[in-house]
Design a protein around this motif. Sequence first.
Motif, PDB file in Angstrom:
ATOM      1  N   ASP A 256       4.755 -14.490  32.011  1.00 54.33           N
ATOM      2  CA  ASP A 256       4.989 -14.847  33.406  1.00 54.33           C
ATOM      3  C   ASP A 256       4.214 -13.933  34.345  1.00 54.33           C
ATOM      4  O   ASP A 256       3.952 -12.774  34.038  1.00 54.33           O
ATOM      5  N   GLY A 440       7.522 -25.765  29.761  1.00 55.66           N
ATOM      6  CA  GLY A 440       8.401 -25.913  30.910  1.00 55.66           C
ATOM      7  C   GLY A 440       7.800 -26.665  32.075  1.00 55.66           C
ATOM      8  O   GLY A 440       6.672 -27.146  32.029  1.00 55.66           O
ATOM      9  N   LYS A 441       8.595 -26.785  33.086  1.00 54.79           N
ATOM     10  CA  LYS A 441       8.161 -27.502  34.265  1.00 54.79           C
ATOM     11  C   LYS A 441       7.886 -26.500  35.366  1.00 54.79           C
ATOM     12  O   LYS A 441       8.296 -25.358  35.314  1.00 54.79           O
ATOM     13  N   HIS A 442       7.233 -26.966  36.371  1.00 61.47           N
ATOM     14  CA  HIS A 442       6.860 -26.122  37.474  1.00 61.47           C
ATOM     15  C   HIS A 442       7.487 -26.697  38.721  1.00 61.47           C
ATOM     16  O   HIS A 442       7.761 -27.891  38.799  1.00 61.47           O
ATOM     17  N   LEU A 443       7.756 -25.859  39.671  1.00 64.81           N
ATOM     18  CA  LEU A 443       8.348 -26.325  40.914  1.00 64.81           C
ATOM     19  C   LEU A 443       7.586 -27.492  41.510  1.00 64.81           C
ATOM     20  O   LEU A 443       8.158 -28.495  41.909  1.00 64.81           O
TER      21      LEU A 443
ATOM     22  N   LEU B  50      16.418 -22.642  41.273  1.00 63.02           N
ATOM     23  CA  LEU B  50      16.348 -21.441  42.106  1.00 63.02           C
ATOM     24  C   LEU B  50      17.602 -20.585  41.969  1.00 63.02           C
ATOM     25  O   LEU B  50      18.717 -21.088  41.994  1.00 63.02           O
ATOM     26  N   HIS B  51      17.399 -19.309  41.829  1.00 65.25           N
ATOM     27  CA  HIS B  51      18.497 -18.366  41.651  1.00 65.25           C
ATOM     28  C   HIS B  51      18.241 -17.164  42.542  1.00 65.25           C
ATOM     29  O   HIS B  51      17.146 -16.603  42.533  1.00 65.25           O
ATOM     30  N   ARG B  69      14.189 -16.615  42.510  1.00 66.70           N
ATOM     31  CA  ARG B  69      13.362 -16.857  41.342  1.00 66.70           C
ATOM     32  C   ARG B  69      13.787 -18.197  40.760  1.00 66.70           C
ATOM     33  O   ARG B  69      14.978 -18.528  40.730  1.00 66.70           O
ATOM     34  N   ASN B  70      12.834 -18.952  40.310  1.00 68.85           N
ATOM     35  CA  ASN B  70      13.170 -20.177  39.610  1.00 68.85           C
ATOM     36  C   ASN B  70      13.436 -19.811  38.149  1.00 68.85           C
ATOM     37  O   ASN B  70      12.517 -19.449  37.415  1.00 68.85           O
ATOM     38  N   VAL B  71      14.681 -19.908  37.752  1.00 68.45           N
ATOM     39  CA  VAL B  71      15.017 -19.427  36.406  1.00 68.45           C
ATOM     40  C   VAL B  71      14.600 -20.425  35.331  1.00 68.45           C
ATOM     41  O   VAL B  71      14.698 -20.127  34.147  1.00 68.45           O
ATOM     42  N   THR B  72      14.137 -21.592  35.751  1.00 65.86           N
ATOM     43  CA  THR B  72      13.634 -22.555  34.779  1.00 65.86           C
ATOM     44  C   THR B  72      12.153 -22.329  34.493  1.00 65.86           C
ATOM     45  O   THR B  72      11.655 -22.652  33.426  1.00 65.86           O
ATOM     46  N   THR B  73      11.437 -21.762  35.472  1.00 63.53           N
ATOM     47  CA  THR B  73      10.000 -21.531  35.276  1.00 63.53           C
ATOM     48  C   THR B  73       9.634 -20.047  35.342  1.00 63.53           C
ATOM     49  O   THR B  73       8.509 -19.686  35.060  1.00 63.53           O
ATOM     50  N   HIS B  74      10.579 -19.226  35.752  1.00 71.40           N
ATOM     51  CA  HIS B  74      10.330 -17.802  35.992  1.00 71.40           C
ATOM     52  C   HIS B  74       9.383 -17.558  37.162  1.00 71.40           C
ATOM     53  O   HIS B  74       8.842 -16.468  37.313  1.00 71.40           O
ATOM     54  N   GLU B  75       9.195 -18.551  37.968  1.00 73.48           N
ATOM     55  CA  GLU B  75       8.358 -18.359  39.150  1.00 73.48           C
ATOM     56  C   GLU B  75       9.136 -17.564  40.197  1.00 73.48           C
ATOM     57  O   GLU B  75      10.259 -17.920  40.548  1.00 73.48           O
TER      58      GLU B  75
ATOM     59  N   ASN C 307      18.641 -13.821  34.304  1.00 76.76           N
ATOM     60  CA  ASN C 307      19.045 -15.196  34.060  1.00 76.76           C
ATOM     61  C   ASN C 307      17.815 -16.048  33.799  1.00 76.76           C
ATOM     62  O   ASN C 307      16.776 -15.864  34.419  1.00 76.76           O
ATOM     63  N   SER C 308      17.958 -16.962  32.852  1.00 75.06           N
ATOM     64  CA  SER C 308      16.813 -17.794  32.519  1.00 75.06           C
ATOM     65  C   SER C 308      17.259 -19.065  31.812  1.00 75.06           C
ATOM     66  O   SER C 308      18.200 -19.064  31.036  1.00 75.06           O
ATOM     67  N   TYR C 309      16.535 -20.125  32.123  1.00 77.11           N
ATOM     68  CA  TYR C 309      16.675 -21.381  31.378  1.00 77.11           C
ATOM     69  C   TYR C 309      15.326 -21.773  30.770  1.00 77.11           C
ATOM     70  O   TYR C 309      15.099 -22.933  30.491  1.00 77.11           O
ATOM     71  N   ALA C 310      14.434 -20.809  30.597  1.00 77.23           N
ATOM     72  CA  ALA C 310      13.043 -21.167  30.312  1.00 77.23           C
ATOM     73  C   ALA C 310      12.655 -21.183  28.834  1.00 77.23           C
ATOM     74  O   ALA C 310      11.550 -21.568  28.513  1.00 77.23           O
ATOM     75  N   ARG C 312      11.627 -18.982  27.115  1.00 80.21           N
ATOM     76  CA  ARG C 312      10.368 -18.229  26.999  1.00 80.21           C
ATOM     77  C   ARG C 312      10.644 -16.824  27.505  1.00 80.21           C
ATOM     78  O   ARG C 312      11.278 -16.649  28.542  1.00 80.21           O
TER      79      ARG C 312
END
Lengths: 1009, 95, 423, 197
Positions: A256, A440-443, B50-51, B69-75, C307-310, C312
Amino acid sequence: MSGVRLTLRPGVGTSIDTDKTLTFSFDGKSYEGHVGDTLASALLANGVDIVARSFKYHRPRGIFSAGSEEPSALVTLRSGARQEPNIRATEIELYEGLEARSQNRWPSAKFDLMAINQLPGKAFAAGFYYKTFMGTPGMGTKFWWFCEQFIRRAAGLGKPTVDPDPDHYARMNAYCDVLVVGSGAAGIAAAKRAASAGARVILCDESAEAGGSLRSACEYLDGEAAQDWVKRELAALAEHENVRVLSRCTVQSMFDGETYLAIERVADHKLRPAPHEPRQRAWTIRTTSAVIATGAIERPMVFGGNDKPGVILADAARRYAREFGVSPGRSVAVFTNNDTGWLAARDMARCGVIITAIIDTRSDVGDAIREAGAETRATIHTGSAVLRAKGFQTLSAVEVADFNETTNTVGSNRQIVACDALAVSGGWSPAFHLTSQQGGKHLTSQQGGKPVWDSELQAFLPGEATSNWHGAGAMAGKFGLRQAFRSGEEAAVLALADCGLGEGESSVPEIEGDSIDYAPAPVFEVRSKHKAFVDLQHDVTADDVRLAHREGFVSVEHLKRYTTLGMATDQGKTSNVTGLAIMAEARDLPIPEVGTTRFRPPYTPVALGAVAGEKFGHLAAERLTPMHDWHVANRAGMYANGPWLRPESYNGPGETVEQAYIREARAVRESVGIVDVSTLGKIDVQGPDAVEFLNRVYSNGFAKLPVGKARYGLMLREDGFLFDDGTTWRLDEHRFLMTTTTAGAGRVMEHLEYHRDVVWPDLKVALTSVSDEWAGVALAGPKSRAVLENLFGAKPISNDQLPFMGVRELKLGGIDVLIARLSFSGELAYELYCGAHCGQGLWDALMEAGRPHRITPYGLEALSTLRIEKGHVAGPELNGRTTPHDLGLSGMVSTKKNFIGKALLQREALQSEDRLQLVAIKSVDGQRIRGGSHLVAGNRDEPGISQGHTTSTCFSPELNCYVSLALLERGKIRHGEKMFATNPVRSAHVAVEVVSPHMVDPKGERMHG
Amino acid sequence: MLLTCPYCGLRDQSEFTYRGDANARRPSFADESIEAHAAYVFDRENPSGLHEEIWNHTSGCRNHIKVVRNVTTHEVVSCEPVGPFAKALKRGRAT
Amino acid sequence: MSRYSALAILRNAFTGNRHWTPAWRKPQPKAQYDVVIIGGGGHGLSTAFYLARVHGIANVAVVEKGYLGSGNVGRNTTIVRSNYRLPPNSAFYEKSMELWRGLSHELNYNVMFSPRGVMNLAHTPGQMDAYAERGNQMRLMGVRSELLDRGQVAKLNPGMDVSGSARFPIEGALLQPDAGNARHDAVAWGYARGADQLGVDLLENTEVVGFLKEGDTIVGVEVERAGERSEIRAGKTGVAVAGSTSRVMKLAGVDRLPIESTVLQAFVSESIKPILPSVTTFGAGHLYVSQSDKGGLVFGGNIDYYNSYAQRGNLPVWEEVMSELVAMFPNFARLRLLRSWGGIMDMSMDGSPIITTGPLPGMYLNAGWCYGGFKATPASGWCFAHTIANDKPHALNSAFTLERFKQGRPIDELGAGPTPWYH
Amino acid sequence: MADAIEKVSPLHALAEPGRFGDTSGEPGVGLSERLCDSLVQVQAWPDSISALKKAVKSVTGASIKPGNAVATKGDVVLMSTGPGRWLVEDETDDLEVRLRKAIGADIGAVTALTHARTVVSISGERCEWVLASGIALDFSADAFPVGTAKLSHHHEIGLTIHRTGDQAFDLYVVTSMVRSFWGWIARASAEVGYTVS
């Protein structure tokens, strides 16, 4: 296969230096190669055909590729402590004295008894292990456990060593604007363009020599041979002040935040690293943007016996000829479904390789390609396919059949074509492994990361970018040099935009050469009754894929897991797409609907030591007190207390630890002892709201603590359980020195800072860790005051001037010393703090002053013994599951104010008297109570259930017996009860009496005296 | 992963300590109720996407930051200062 | 449906393996089931199996968003053990051990349970005492355990650094000799096939997009299959979705739970010949390693602390895990990491699971496995099935309630408190 | 009464002068260590930053610079370590007392850290390379100009890093871990060769 070195001339063997000969050994036999050779090219040149055995069936395997995608040619490299299993011969650069052995075979690669695994044949198909070895009912797992021993020994590839790795590893942190992965045409174009715009660029390539496909290309760039052009351009890039070129450096993972891990093989091309040179270096590259130009990997075709040594990827065969001057065989046939196979044949022929036949599944082939075919003088079989590779162990001929392109089936015409090598090309798979790792997906993009099928190229292409990366060249489906250069520059421009930089200058060279169509015919498998392999290393056959389908394992993940397709050390680089295609056909679905699995990092296998980097062997920093050297010099055994090292006990000659700590503890009770307490956590708390803050974080009151006094405080977690304890000293109105437990220092600091910043930001409190500022020494024992009087005179130390819990600052030897009258042992005792760099001086002064009283240094064990006797709790009792009430500290819980943990401490179950409560136990018959005992009612044979357990155990010199603090159900009302401290894992069962934890001086007269 | 410390700038995640859900708000100091504290301590929305969360720049200036942070993408979407100096830092005044 | 055996393999081999039948059916969903289990992972599948096998409730559907076993059951390091300290955990995981031992038979599917021992290294005398205390607790609960000294540890682990000069010298170890590991995918597939044979409908690629409610009571689920939505009514609805718990429960209107989702990474090396006989954990950090039957070293360490749902992870955990592994086994430094991946853990506030009725009428919740869910698979399903069938928990899972947090009855093995990522 | 107590560096036995590591060419870096005479942390409350700056100026004669720029004047060094927080170093032994006198609790907090840090200096052509091999900062001159300071760490060891020159850095290392730090930086320097002075 019997490879052979070609006659070397310009354009043949461009990567090797024939003037320099190297000697190496394979399976104990000595061979010669050249500087620039890989182990694979050198073995081929020496006619070594069988170099390995496959994982499951132990079938003979040769060299299949020329790069990191190699599934077959795995060898064990080096020996002794440097032995490395599973090294791909195609990647290892030849060096003088290289030593390699074939593996997973016995007795030899040529003749392997384990090849008996092939006999059960179809029984040994996918899912075999799940369906048998269950044993009979009631036998439990014993039968499998028995069989497993043998299966484990047969499985596995190379042998690991048991000796520690003698080499070391290094790490490097690098920052750049644009990272370029891959130094082929696209990568070089991207790096040049990015550098021209002033970007900081890092260019990585996994090979020793940069250039990618340019290294074997026949094209001319700006009128210059591709190889010469690459050398010149790369040298220019390396000279550029903004550019760092890293060769032998594989970018393995994309993490990341545009963080990449690359592993540089600093010394793997040498017999051993030079002195002080790391073997490998792990680069953590943090970039703003990246150009991924990792090329494409050629796919094989699946047909009967396609795993035989002699079957080789077409482009690899071409590279061996062009770069290394090696022909993969004496007569080479080519089997392809696309134009690149023909051009490989032509290029090989130009190098002197004898091409006997070109077999193409397509009947319609363009004129330019036919011309290229004609140049090879091979017989041409269009609309044909190789049905089967023939030969005992190695290839001697192929059976060719006519091929129907509409039905993808073979006809009845058969011909045998003699050849000892078959170069196959089944199309190209872009190497987007790195970008796929992101998944994964992106915003902003719901499709991001997911590969997209290109039906023209018959290949998956990387999906939309999920972060700042841009694909270029074959990796992005832009095949051919012209497209590679163009897309490399385009990607660089996008990357420059990510960095907010200008577009730089274009410098695409003029290219002379073929215009190649890379699109293959949609043929992946030639069906026959013969065993045909999809995954060469794991021996997964096309029939295994169909069996998985038959049994319902049709999702791509199920296919992978059930058949182990793509799970070998090559991670399916050459087999994944083919496996998918076969499954798609079985399911009657288009390939993309079967889906793809996500590539996982790393891209290629990475030495574990390299990821550990410079931490290898230096796992964690040690924390040492200023008096550390003195302790060691005075026979202290050092004990790891978190990161700290503390004296356990000072062991006199012939003295055991137990004898030593008993002596030390006795000395404290009888005279005076000295102990290093520098490890205690110390936090400077200052500000107008400091007292309010302390009052909130401690469960007991701090509002009324006078200046010049210390107070013992308890901290709870928000959920009401005990968190930490220690004393806090009020140095002046708005300034406090808080002490914490040694182990708790860090988490207490974080806890306080969190509440100051996040919960109560309006409080004016400054928090600073001063654990390292202060050395701490405790003096304890009836003579401790006398020792201090020797140094400071009687008055400042008198009970009036320094009462119990008093704190004051005095001068000693020209430095400031903080003295607090605190006791952990229950004796008259003091803690003295001074600047850490002066700690040894303070210690020496105290030792000197204590000499008349036979001052005794004591360690952790005696410290613990003294506080156990006194019933003071410490780490083992503050175990995260105890409340103040459990430990008899209810008096420390204020009812007059709120504090952290107060609310949840009121929860019903925490108020119960059934909980484990602090007691002490005494051994009643002199037997030793050992650590970790449980308290039970029954005898050794039938102990019954645990009613509690010991927490801190010692021999008490004061009570002259073994004692322990313990947590016992309803312990408070059980003093006087007889029980057993049972310790079956240490074979002990000791009769004990439950007593009050306050075993020594319960009224506290000694410390108040 | 990298986070922007409002004081120190963009830094590697290894310098930071995760401190949890920023929406877990402690009840007012006067509140001693079990219900309110239990909700604060134990109950989490734990969203995907988003978290909002708190990190501490432990190996830097030790300030806390609120990270979205987007916890699904780690962005990492944003990093905002919290704590006594939050206002000063938000105004772009490092000190 | 064919029974698996050595004989069946031979018979099929003679007919070119053409007669093997699907391991489980691919049924169309019915409109109504007695029980719907959401989540076709290990716990959901084992729950369905035991509902049918033990409680005779076979009119059951398992609803799975992706493919069966796509969650943590296929992403873990396969360790099976019951070396716990606190009695509720100890009793529960020992029940699991008992089921593991007969599982291949029970399922007619070789789950390759391999009782090779689990060894926890200790590095200080204090840690040895702590392990002794745990080992004694195990013994008193009827679980075999042994305390090993450094010499015994060295003998069992060729290549391990047992020197006194190690940064964290090894003092000894706690061994649970009956613990070990198993083949994770086989566990999912074995339960799936077993449940299917008893009549359970396994609905893959079927995502729950909502709950059917009558008042407060859950009466089924709304699902999406191949782009189409439909309703499946259920007498009882069980949720066993691990890392997706909060997401799924939110669909039922339960907005907050004592759970946070984090990512845990796992790692596997290239295949090598046997070198590591047992499952070994490093005590001066957080690392566990074993060698699979295929020959790969399978290992992991701490969660990534956020926290994570990734699915990865990130680099710091790589560095930490590898440095601990090579500190313990300096001979592994030249072996090579093949692959890493991440799974989403439903970390509870005390590190222990939740198997309970509710929190809404008609609903049952199985969650909070942190990263210990794989070994629990049999007992989790067994207890959850019991809880669903009887509308109340079995004694073995009666402590794993949702209410325990508010009551002050945490089951906190580490004493780490209500900070999920510390467990 | 005791004899005068002297400061002793935790590195006194480790940092032996000499030439180490790769000796095939010119040494890549030079290492040395020193103790501070006085190192004091001052921190302001959010509403008293300018008062604190004024007080520091009155005591040291040096003016705090904005951001992470380090102010040096004579033997005084002023480094920012966080919002409202600075480290003040000079060669006196009563800096803490003087600062405390000037900075009351209404203005801020004064904390002595003289002993809490031990300074390791590195200089030479390869110093960026050596530091980057263990510290995750961008050490290039553009990102880390001369005369600025940054906080970071080498694994668990906290560091305040002051770039004192084009090829020179002072690292203020947490005292109890400075031996481990020295061990690392010596190992890291061995590849390029180093001297200790």
